[in-house]
Scaffold this active site. Structure first.
Site, PDB file in Angstrom:
ATOM      1  N   CYS A 149      14.135  30.997  53.313  1.00 10.17           N
ATOM      2  CA  CYS A 149      14.179  30.577  54.805  1.00 10.17           C
ATOM      3  C   CYS A 149      14.075  31.776  55.850  1.00 10.17           C
ATOM      4  O   CYS A 149      14.817  31.896  56.742  1.00 10.17           O
ATOM      5  CB  CYS A 149      15.457  29.879  55.171  1.00 10.17           C
ATOM      6  SG  CYS A 149      15.973  28.444  54.173  1.00 10.17           S
TER       7      CYS A 149
ATOM      8  N   ALA B 266      11.441  33.153  57.692  1.00  8.18           N
ATOM      9  CA  ALA B 266      10.859  33.509  59.057  1.00  8.18           C
ATOM     10  C   ALA B 266      12.230  33.151  60.124  1.00  8.18           C
ATOM     11  O   ALA B 266      13.001  32.202  59.773  1.00  8.18           O
ATOM     12  CB  ALA B 266       9.891  32.339  59.395  1.00  8.18           C
TER      13      ALA B 266
ATOM     14  N   GLY C 217      13.229  38.886  60.756  1.00  3.80           N
ATOM     15  CA  GLY C 217      13.828  40.146  60.956  1.00  3.80           C
ATOM     16  C   GLY C 217      14.618  40.653  59.629  1.00  3.80           C
ATOM     17  O   GLY C 217      14.617  41.906  59.716  1.00  3.80           O
TER      18      GLY C 217
ATOM     19  N   ASP D 187       9.240  25.028  50.134  1.00  2.00           N
ATOM     20  CA  ASP D 187      10.459  24.489  50.452  1.00  2.00           C
ATOM     21  C   ASP D 187      11.489  25.109  49.569  1.00  2.00           C
ATOM     22  O   ASP D 187      11.368  25.278  48.436  1.00  2.00           O
ATOM     23  CB  ASP D 187      10.500  22.842  50.192  1.00  2.00           C
ATOM     24  CG  ASP D 187      11.992  22.181  50.643  1.00  2.00           C
ATOM     25  OD1 ASP D 187      12.787  22.873  50.709  1.00  2.00           O
ATOM     26  OD2 ASP D 187      11.838  21.062  50.904  1.00  2.00           O
TER      27      ASP D 187
ATOM     28  N   CYS E 248      23.836  31.545  61.583  1.00  4.81           N
ATOM     29  CA  CYS E 248      24.188  31.803  63.044  1.00  4.81           C
ATOM     30  C   CYS E 248      24.870  30.527  63.532  1.00  4.81           C
ATOM     31  O   CYS E 248      24.783  30.645  64.656  1.00  4.81           O
ATOM     32  CB  CYS E 248      22.945  31.973  63.754  1.00  4.81           C
ATOM     33  SG  CYS E 248      21.578  30.918  63.814  1.00  4.81           S
TER      34      CYS E 248
END
Length: 451
Positions: A263, A265, A268, A310, A379
């Site tokens: 996952c 993208a 960073g 995926d 996050c």
């Protein structure tokens, strides 16, 4: 590319060329309605609104500031406006509320003369066929806000008002009332720009009139386009919140090691690992986001193997020394930078996302070689997406064990170490005397070792 909202909305013929700043405010109004009424993410609207890109940089910045301020202060603005509307808002003319929100945000929070804020809000409703007949109402309400609003504002608990009740209740239950209020207050502050630099952070901090945080991130208050800043075109740094830069450090030395970033993208952490010498395979299901990651890698003169797949189903011929899973989540730790999140998410979303996170972490385990390391992070501030996901995995997957994180691994920041030796940052941490330089995203990361 999404069609411009302007083409879809009937207008009454007001000439924007005769009203400087009206075009920026009209675009801001369209984006606010895109978030609040059509439930579209703000980043998506910023990327797809062609008329925004056509504005001069100053007006683009104004439009973004208007949207962010309204979303960041939405609860407070509505609390102040609703008592002034004796008959409520006209349901057939949503632009009335949007104009009131924009006008009051400028009067109360932005450096815009009251008369200009009122006049341009009136012009906004005059330009809308359904709202035009309410121009007098908008004028009267905003003039009253200009007279009385700041005095009323001083009596309010804005952080609580600007946080949906369900979210504040969750944070209170999980972190305590004081911390919950501090998180809400931090979310009300516009964040500075955080950058991870390839080398010499002190040099780039001086060059960008910023400072080096204890974590090594360079933080600066920036005006204007990020792409025009020194060092951007040369690939000396990339934009990355200070908290988002921490999980990649939890692998230790990665030079020459095979690392999968699931996952991945916007990328960073991919570029962070590549810059540290890792042999990175970045996996993401969104082709457009992978193209942007490829562009960033090229600008930074870094390399990673990019895979469009995926991550719940992807397999690899060889297992990896390390796997980083930054799982899709409710993003409640990023409200400082994404003020649309509280108004797009609901409590029901957390349970749905937790199911996806369990599938992702199960797949991630299969990609780690014996003795290898898995770092799971989000996050989100919500335990169901973090501690509970990891605990559930450990209850089912005997080969995995916790590898507690030491404060020294996060630059000596003891306050970042949470339950069971996991990383836990809160938006109210990294306080600074200058509130514009305070805070970081809310992040969670757990480190697990296989075998």
């Amino acid at each position: 590319m999404a069609k411009s909202a302007r083409k879809q909305r009937p207008r009454s013929g007001v000439d924007e060329e005769d009203a400087p700043g009206l075009a920026a405010r009209r675009i801001a109004a369209d984006m606010i309605e895109g978030v609040l009424r059509r439930r579209r993410p703000l980043d998506e609207l910023l990327d797809s609104t062609r008329e925004l890109a056509a504005l001069e940089e100053r007006d683009r910045a104004l439009a973004r500031a208007l949207v962010a301020t309204v979303l960041r202060r939405l609860g407070t603005l509505r609390h102040l406006l609703w008592p002034l509307l004796e008959r409520g808002l006209p349901p057939q003319a949503p632009r009335v509320e949007t104009a009131l929100l924009l006008g009051s945000a400028q009067i109360l929070f932005l450096d815009v003369p009251d008369h200009a804020a009122v006049d341009l809000a009136v012009r906004l409703v005059q330009a809308d066929r359904y709202a035009a007949r309410f121009a007098g109402l908008v004028n009267a309400v905003l003039r009253r806000v200009a007279r009385e609003g700041k005095a009323s504002l001083a009596t309010l608990d804005s952080p609580a008002l600007d946080t949906p009740d369900w979210l504040l209740a969750r944070w209170t239950a999980n972190y305590g009332a004081e911390a919950a209020h501090a998180i809400a207050a931090a979310n009300g502050q516009e964040p500075a720009l955080d950058m991870t630099v390839k080398s010499d952070p002190e040099f780039w901090a001086a060059k960008l009139n910023g400072r080096v945080l204890p974590t090594g991130t360079v933080r600066a208050i920036v005006h204007g386009a990020v792409t025009a800043l020194p060092g951007f075109a040369e690939g000396a740094w990339w934009v990355q919140d200070a908290a988002a830069a921490l999980p990649a450090h939890l692998f230790g030395e990665v030079r020459g090691r095979r690392v999968a970033d699931l996952c991945a993208a916007p990328g960073g952490k991919t570029v962070q690992l590549a810059a540290a010498g890792a042999l990175v395979t970045a996996v993401d299901r969104a082709p457009a986001r992978l193209r942007r990651l490829a562009e960033n890698l090229a600008r930074l003169s870094l390399h990673a193997d990019l895979v469009c797949a995926d991550a719940t189903e992807w397999t690899a011929e060889q297992k990896f020394d390390a796997v980083l899973l930054d799982a899709p989540c409710s993003s409640t730790g990023t409200i400082r930078r994404h003020p649309d999140v509280p108004w797009l998410k609901s409590e029901a979303d957390i349970a749905k996302l937790a199911g996806l996170q369990r599938r992702l972490i199960d797949r991630a385990v299969t990609l780690v070689k014996p003795g290898g390391t898995l770092v799971y992070c989000t996050c989100s501030l919500e335990p169901e997406e973090n501690e509970t996901v990891v605990a559930d995995l450990l209850a089912r997957e005997q080969p995995m064990r916790r590898a507690p994180i030491a404060a020294a691994e996060v630059f000596g920041c003891d306050e970042f170490i949470g339950k069971d030796g996991a990383l836990r940052t809160l938006p109210c941490q990294l306080a600074d005397a200058d509130s514009r330089l305070s805070g970081l995203d809310g992040f969670y990361a757990a480190r697990l070792v296989k075998g």
